[in-house]
Scaffold this active site. Structure first.
Site, PDB file in Angstrom:
ATOM      1  N   LYS A   1     -43.977  55.498 112.060  1.00 19.90           N
ATOM      2  CA  LYS A   1     -44.349  56.895 112.237  1.00 19.90           C
ATOM      3  C   LYS A   1     -44.836  57.445 110.900  1.00 19.90           C
ATOM      4  O   LYS A   1     -44.283  57.114 109.833  1.00 19.90           O
ATOM      5  CB  LYS A   1     -43.145  57.690 112.736  1.00 19.90           C
ATOM      6  CG  LYS A   1     -43.441  59.136 113.118  1.00 19.90           C
ATOM      7  CD  LYS A   1     -42.202  59.786 113.716  1.00 19.90           C
ATOM      8  CE  LYS A   1     -42.432  61.232 114.123  1.00 19.90           C
ATOM      9  NZ  LYS A   1     -41.231  61.841 114.731  1.00 19.90           N
TER      10      LYS A   1
ATOM     11  N   SER B   1     -41.824  64.008 119.070  1.00 20.39           N
ATOM     12  CA  SER B   1     -42.952  63.932 118.157  1.00 20.39           C
ATOM     13  C   SER B   1     -43.373  62.508 117.805  1.00 20.39           C
ATOM     14  O   SER B   1     -44.419  62.278 117.229  1.00 20.39           O
ATOM     15  CB  SER B   1     -42.602  64.672 116.865  1.00 20.39           C
ATOM     16  OG  SER B   1     -41.494  64.044 116.208  1.00 20.39           O
TER      17      SER B   1
ATOM     18  N   SER C   1     -36.975  63.361 119.506  1.00 21.25           N
ATOM     19  CA  SER C   1     -38.331  62.899 119.226  1.00 21.25           C
ATOM     20  C   SER C   1     -38.536  61.397 119.338  1.00 21.25           C
ATOM     21  O   SER C   1     -39.665  60.923 119.251  1.00 21.25           O
ATOM     22  CB  SER C   1     -38.771  63.366 117.831  1.00 21.25           C
ATOM     23  OG  SER C   1     -38.950  64.758 117.819  1.00 21.25           O
TER      24      SER C   1
END
Length: 488
Positions: free
Chosen positions: A79, A154, A178
């Site tokens: 990420k 996210s 997330s």
């Protein structure tokens, strides 16, 4: 079977047995990325040159016996809020569009020390603020199950990359769900560990008391192996915990006999999509057939979790994001008059709408006259929520429920109604407020073919219970059979 279709542990075994070379594994991933990326946009940066160069080094060290772990030579993705030395880390924001960190996050270093190959950085909601991966400055990511739908957020880029087989596993971060929510939307497995299990050093902070790094993979076994690799005590992180029980792969066996599993009645009320509810109850039935004791109970304060979470998270975000002002690093507005004007213009131009909304909310609840009314009240609510979970875990080993109230919404739906998007976190945020571990596991698809995931929540430092129960479900074959039946 094509190389990219293998699981992470399966690929690691074949590399160790010299059936597949590291270079071949990397090439297979890069070809899949080239094939799928134009449609899904899972990555913000692809380090093709670095991955190929490292593959030769890792292969040599595997052959020499330096790398002996199960994930040596297996390509992974990160990420884009995890710092990577020499590789851009943008948090999907304009304000960090050219930021190249001088160091790597501790979790990334742990992966590299185990022989991992980093393919690149995945897309995300800007500064991890969002539930759809639509707030990214660099464009939206699409759900591989249906490109007209969001992948969740996210960590949507990481989950979509795993689902699209553009990597064998990925790391994400979980502040209020997330990892677990996009894992549910994309039909993959994601674990949010107990707070402090994985070092936050090098993770660009959103809500420091809530953030935790965790793995995303195609199955429970791979997730357990990745978590075992990245978990470590780190003196550079003041919240890091010394643990002597991080051998998570030892929990990969089928046995839930006598395990006490509670289902909160509060999780099965209005707002929960019927198909999601049915799928979760089917999981409960299957685990009960394997010997678990499953029953419903009342978990209090559920309705207060979302408001308490957003007050605390936004307050911490307003403080953490104050460092992005155009002086030390990142974007700086090209035209300004004086220092104060430079600050204002840089932040106005560099941050997106959702980030600005949360910074403003956080600044408001921390301001004079509102601190006691909102922030301190939220902290007291957080303590009460932790107390409610403590009471639940006196009776139950695990808590079972949905990972999200619905399957993945269509692109554009959530951003039109931010409050509705926030309420979509109702099943995940309390886990972060209490610092607990949670796992999201696929349990079928809805009538549109969109994945459904269920969530298991454990007591502090009880990840092995989560992994054992999730692995038992996965091995039952019911999940795959249910999904095939739904797809017909």
């Amino acid at each position: 079977m094509e190389i990219y279709e293998l699981g992470a542990l399966e690929l690691g075994r074949k590399i160790k047995q010299r059936e597949i070379s590291v270079a071949e594994a990397v090439q297979a991933s890069l070809e899949q990325i080239r094939k799928k990326e134009p449609q899904y946009h899972c990555y913000l940066a692809i380090d093709e040159e670095g991955a190929k160069k490292r593959s030769a080094l890792v292969q040599k060290q595997i052959d020499e016996g330096t790398f002996t772990g199960p994930l040596a030579g297996v390509p992974a993705a990160l990420k884009d809020n995890l710092c990577t030395k020499g590789l851009k880390t943008t948090c999907a924001s304009k304000i960090l569009e050219n930021f190249i960190p001088p160091y790597s996050a501790e979790a990334v270093r742990n992966l590299e020390a185990a022989g991992a190959i980093i393919l690149g950085k995945t897309n995300m909601d800007e500064f991890a603020m969002g539930s759809t991966t639509e707030t990214s400055f660099y464009g939206i990511t699409r759900n591989p199950s249906n490109p007209e739908h969001v992948p969740g957020g996210s960590s949507g880029g990481s989950c979509a990359a795993v689902a699209a087989k553009e990597c064998f596993y990925a790391l994400g971060s979980d502040t209020g769900g997330s990892i677990r929510q996009p894992s549910s939307f994309c039909g993959v497995v994601g674990i949010k560990p107990t707070y402090g299990t994985v070092s936050r050093y090098g993770l660009v902070a959103y809500g420091s008391s809530l953030d935790q790094i965790g793995p995303v993979a195609r199955n429970v076994s791979d997730c357990a192996a990745v978590l075992e690799t990245i978990a470590s005590y780190d003196p550079k992180d003041s919240t890091s915990v010394k643990r002597d029980d991080c051998d998570f792969t030892s929990a990969l066996y089928e046995d839930v006999k006598g395990m006490r599993i509670g289902i909160p009645r509060d999780y099965l009320t209005e707002g929960l999509q019927t198909e999601v509810k049915d799928a979760v109850l089917a999981v409960a039935k299957e685990l009960a057939s394997k010997g678990a004791v499953v029953e419903e109970f009342d978990l209090s304060l559920v309705e207060y979790a979302v408001p308490a979470y957003y007050v605390i998270a936004c307050a911490e975000a307003s403080s953490n994001l104050a460092r992005f002002e155009g002086v030390k690093y990142g974007y700086r507005t090209p035209e300004y008059e004086g220092l104060h004007n430079m600050y204002k213009k840089t932040r106005s131009e560099g941050f997106g709408a959702e980030v600005k909304r949360r910074i403003m909310l956080g600044s408001f609840v921390l301001s004079s006259g509102y601190y006691d009314a909102y922030y301190l009240k939220a902290l007291r609510t957080k303590a009460l929520i932790k107390k409610a979970f403590d009471a639940a875990f006196e009776k139950y080993d695990l808590i079972l429920g949905p990972a999200a109230p619905t399957t993945a919404p269509r692109i554009g739906e959530s951003l039109r109604d931010p409050i509705k998007m926030y309420l979509g976190d109702i099943y995940t945020v309390a886990v972060n407020l209490a610092g607990l571990p949670g796992i999201s596991v696929p349990c079928g698809v809805d009538s549109k073919g969109l994945p459904i995931g269920f969530q298991l929540i454990g007591n502090l430092f009880r990840e092995k219970d989560l992994i054992r129960a999730a692995y038992t479900w996965e091995c039952s074959g019911v999940s795959g059979a249910r999904q095939r039946e739904e797809e017909k």
